[in-house]
Design an enzyme around this catalytic site. Structure first.
Site, mmCIF file in Angstrom:
data_model
loop_
_atom_site.group_PDB
_atom_site.id
_atom_site.type_symbol
_atom_site.label_atom_id
_atom_site.label_comp_id
_atom_site.label_asym_id
_atom_site.label_seq_id
_atom_site.Cartn_x
_atom_site.Cartn_y
_atom_site.Cartn_z
ATOM 1 N N ASN A 1 -10.436 0.105 0.037
ATOM 2 C CA ASN A 1 -8.864 0.215 0.122
ATOM 3 C C ASN A 1 -8.496 -0.427 -1.368
ATOM 4 O O ASN A 1 -8.379 -1.863 -1.301
ATOM 5 C CB ASN A 1 -8.180 -0.831 1.156
ATOM 6 C CG ASN A 1 -6.699 -0.717 1.312
ATOM 7 O OD1 ASN A 1 -6.294 -0.244 0.214
ATOM 8 N ND2 ASN A 1 -6.045 -1.355 2.274
ATOM 9 N N HIS B 1 -3.463 7.310 2.846
ATOM 10 C CA HIS B 1 -3.879 5.743 2.284
ATOM 11 C C HIS B 1 -5.162 5.539 3.157
ATOM 12 O O HIS B 1 -5.426 5.729 4.224
ATOM 13 C CB HIS B 1 -2.754 4.859 2.620
ATOM 14 C CG HIS B 1 -3.224 3.291 2.339
ATOM 15 N ND1 HIS B 1 -3.569 3.090 1.098
ATOM 16 C CD2 HIS B 1 -3.273 2.250 3.147
ATOM 17 C CE1 HIS B 1 -3.939 1.711 1.071
ATOM 18 N NE2 HIS B 1 -3.722 1.302 2.395
ATOM 19 N N CYS C 1 0.780 -1.395 -0.228
ATOM 20 C CA CYS C 1 0.009 -0.099 0.039
ATOM 21 C C CYS C 1 0.921 1.160 0.140
ATOM 22 O O CYS C 1 0.272 2.279 -0.237
ATOM 23 C CB CYS C 1 -0.921 0.029 1.339
ATOM 24 S SG CYS C 1 -2.082 -1.424 1.043
HETATM 25 O O1 UT7 Z 1 -3.750 -1.218 3.521
HETATM 26 C C1 UT7 Z 1 -2.815 -2.092 4.082
HETATM 27 C C2 UT7 Z 1 -2.679 -2.169 5.698
HETATM 28 N N1 UT7 Z 1 -3.959 -2.888 6.195
HETATM 29 C C3 UT7 Z 1 -4.615 -2.190 7.254
HETATM 30 O O2 UT7 Z 1 -4.134 -0.975 7.338
HETATM 31 C C4 UT7 Z 1 -5.859 -2.737 7.873
HETATM 32 C C5 UT7 Z 1 -5.711 -2.656 9.404
HETATM 33 N N2 UT7 Z 1 -6.769 -3.205 9.868
HETATM 34 C C6 UT7 Z 1 -8.134 -2.981 10.212
HETATM 35 O O3 UT7 Z 1 -8.334 -2.234 9.197
HETATM 36 C C7 UT7 Z 1 -8.853 -3.729 10.919
HETATM 37 O O4 UT7 Z 1 -8.120 -4.400 11.649
HETATM 38 C C8 UT7 Z 1 -9.901 -4.646 10.313
HETATM 39 C C9 UT7 Z 1 -10.940 -3.671 9.365
HETATM 40 C C10 UT7 Z 1 -9.298 -5.716 9.146
HETATM 41 C C11 UT7 Z 1 -10.829 -5.471 11.375
HETATM 42 O O5 UT7 Z 1 -11.344 -4.565 12.282
HETATM 43 P P1 UT7 Z 1 -11.157 -4.973 13.658
HETATM 44 O O6 UT7 Z 1 -12.129 -3.941 14.615
HETATM 45 O O7 UT7 Z 1 -9.630 -5.174 14.101
HETATM 46 O O8 UT7 Z 1 -11.957 -6.174 13.918
HETATM 47 P P2 UT7 Z 1 -11.446 -7.551 14.553
HETATM 48 O O9 UT7 Z 1 -10.489 -8.343 13.580
HETATM 49 O O10 UT7 Z 1 -10.604 -7.246 15.908
HETATM 50 O O11 UT7 Z 1 -12.722 -8.245 14.693
HETATM 51 C C12 UT7 Z 1 -13.524 -8.272 15.554
HETATM 52 C C13 UT7 Z 1 -14.759 -9.336 15.548
HETATM 53 C C14 UT7 Z 1 -14.438 -10.618 15.558
HETATM 54 O O12 UT7 Z 1 -15.315 -11.392 16.051
HETATM 55 P P3 UT7 Z 1 -15.193 -11.699 17.613
HETATM 56 O O13 UT7 Z 1 -14.148 -12.515 17.688
HETATM 57 O O14 UT7 Z 1 -15.151 -10.777 18.453
HETATM 58 O O15 UT7 Z 1 -16.410 -12.692 18.163
HETATM 59 C C15 UT7 Z 1 -14.361 -10.798 14.182
HETATM 60 O O16 UT7 Z 1 -14.610 -12.058 13.880
HETATM 61 O O17 UT7 Z 1 -15.217 -8.982 14.277
HETATM 62 C C16 UT7 Z 1 -15.440 -9.765 13.538
HETATM 63 N N3 UT7 Z 1 -15.407 -9.893 12.112
HETATM 64 C C17 UT7 Z 1 -16.488 -9.392 11.489
HETATM 65 N N4 UT7 Z 1 -17.958 -9.400 11.796
HETATM 66 C C18 UT7 Z 1 -18.597 -8.879 10.641
HETATM 67 C C19 UT7 Z 1 -14.250 -9.474 11.277
HETATM 68 N N5 UT7 Z 1 -14.725 -9.490 9.999
HETATM 69 C C20 UT7 Z 1 -16.017 -9.051 10.211
HETATM 70 C C21 UT7 Z 1 -17.056 -8.831 9.121
HETATM 71 N N6 UT7 Z 1 -18.279 -8.852 9.648
HETATM 72 N N7 UT7 Z 1 -16.775 -8.440 7.939
#
Ligand code: UT7
Length: 329
Positions: A283, A253, A113
């Site tokens: 993204n 970004h 990215c």
């Molecule tokens: O561009 C290159 C670099 N990339 C980035 O900068 C991305 C950085 N990371 C992020 O933007 C975020 O970490 C994400 C958007 C990828 C994920 O958001 P998060 O707030 O960190 O969520 P998480 O991974 O901690 O997941 C929280 C909960 C989990 O459920 P439990 O374990 O709490 O029950 C996930 O399973 O949300 C669940 N979850 C979803 N639920 C509904 C994960 N993806 C989804 C989804 N819909 N699409």
């Protein structure tokens, strides 16, 4: 002598994949996606036989027309991408061929990215050398070609797009004035594509195991992204004695609205000085920064101090300080 952006064009494919449609594909909700990422929809390149270069060529042809540039006068084309048309030749070679850029050399840069800002800085050094006068830098990705649409953690985030800028010499104080670029390869464990390279060539097993898709440990990447993108943006302000009021625009970004907000907060910037279009495109990896510049082009004024900032797989990250070179329409 500095290198200045003298024109910009971009392209997003017409198909819009909404959060509502994603709800029918994986266990997710519009509300979760908007709250956690800020994304409402993303554009997807549909159709057989179309790759990253086809989006890039739309952006490059538009740029050539808009800036009245003869393709035969272009010296160099750099394409930032993680989704090349094929492993080799470089997608930049294919773009040049399709756009009639036949007197140039061209190559790709892979910095995930951060690829667009790495490429912009690389191109600026060729201009500063005095040997090159017209360089096109393209940021383009067909993320839909490496996204697993059964994995809700990644499929809601990414989209497809391409943007291209024309760089030319500038001797009036405008142009790319400073940059800070960083890499930490230890971060590769958190964000990568497991197979398809020399370490793990494609096989029936890699396909069955879905190893040709984006693998991301979201939370780990989020932590590094928030701190590194904010740190490097503040660092470039301090290095250039820029106070928040001196900065006209932050062009971040577009990976997650929460990362963008945290960066702007650390820089002391009001939200109305931050280019944000993640809600429309998601993204798009190397497409995000040129897509923003393109959409905001009409609002930009000659002399505007602009900070570009990115963080991505690698890990790679960085910031660029530039003074905009022309008034928008
Ligand atoms: O561009 C290159 C670099 N990339 C980035 O900068 C991305 C950085 N990371 C992020 O933007 C975020 O970490 C994400 C958007 C990828 C994920 O958001 P998060 O707030 O960190 O969520 P998480 O991974 O901690 O997941 C929280 C909960 C989990 O459920 P439990 O374990 O709490 O029950 C996930 O399973 O949300 C669940 N979850 C979803 N639920 C509904 C994960 N993806 C989804 C989804 N819909 N699409």
């Amino acid at each position: 002598m500095k290198a200045a952006i003298k024109g910009i064009h971009a392209y997003a494919p017409p198909y819009v994949l909404t959060n509502k449609e994603l709800e029918t594909m994986v266990d997710t909700t519009d509300e979760w996606i908007i709250t956690r990422t800020g994304i409402k929809e993303r554009h997807i390149q549909k159709g057989e036989g179309l790759g990253t270069s086809d989006m890039a060529v739309e952006a490059v042809k538009g740029l050539l027309a808009k800036t009245n540039t003869d393709p035969l006068e272009v010296d160099l084309v750099i394409c930032a991408t993680v989704t090349p048309d094929m492993v080799y030749p470089a997608t930049a070679n294919i773009i040049s061929n399709k756009a009639g850029i036949n007197n140039a050399f061209s190559f790709d840069i892979n910095a995930a990215c951060s690829g667009f800002i790495y490429s912009l800085v690389t191109a600026s050094k060729y201009i500063e050398s005095g040997a090159y006068k017209k360089i096109i830098v393209v940021g383009a990705d067909k993320m839909s070609s490496i996204v697993d649409y059964t994995d809700r953690q990644t499929c809601v985030i990414f989209g497809d797009a391409a943007g291209a800028v024309l760089l030319e010499p500038s001797e009036n104080g405008t142009g790319i004035l400073d940059s800070i670029l960083r890499t930490n390869g230890a971060g590769r464990v958190h964000l990568h594509q497991k197979a398809g390279g020399s370490l793990r060539p494609a096989s029936i097993e890699t396909v069955i195991n879905r190893e040709h898709f984006v693998y991301q440990e979201g939370q780990a990447v989020f932590k590094f992204a928030v701190s590194n993108m904010a740190d490097v943006s503040v660092e470039i302000m301090e290095k250039n004695n820029l106070a928040a009021e001196d900065v006209a625009w932050l062009v971040p970004h577009q990976a997650n609205l929460r990362i963008i907000d945290a960066t702007a907060r650390r820089m002391g910037l009001d939200k109305n000085k931050v280019m944000i279009n993640i809600q429309k495109y998601g993204n798009t990896t190397n497409g995000t920064i040129p897509m923003c510049l393109y959409e905001w082009e009409n609002k930009l004024k000659k002399g505007d101090n602009i900070i570009l900032a990115a963080f991505g797989g690698g890990f790679t990250w960085g910031s660029v300080y530039l003074k905009w070179a022309y008034d928008g329409e």
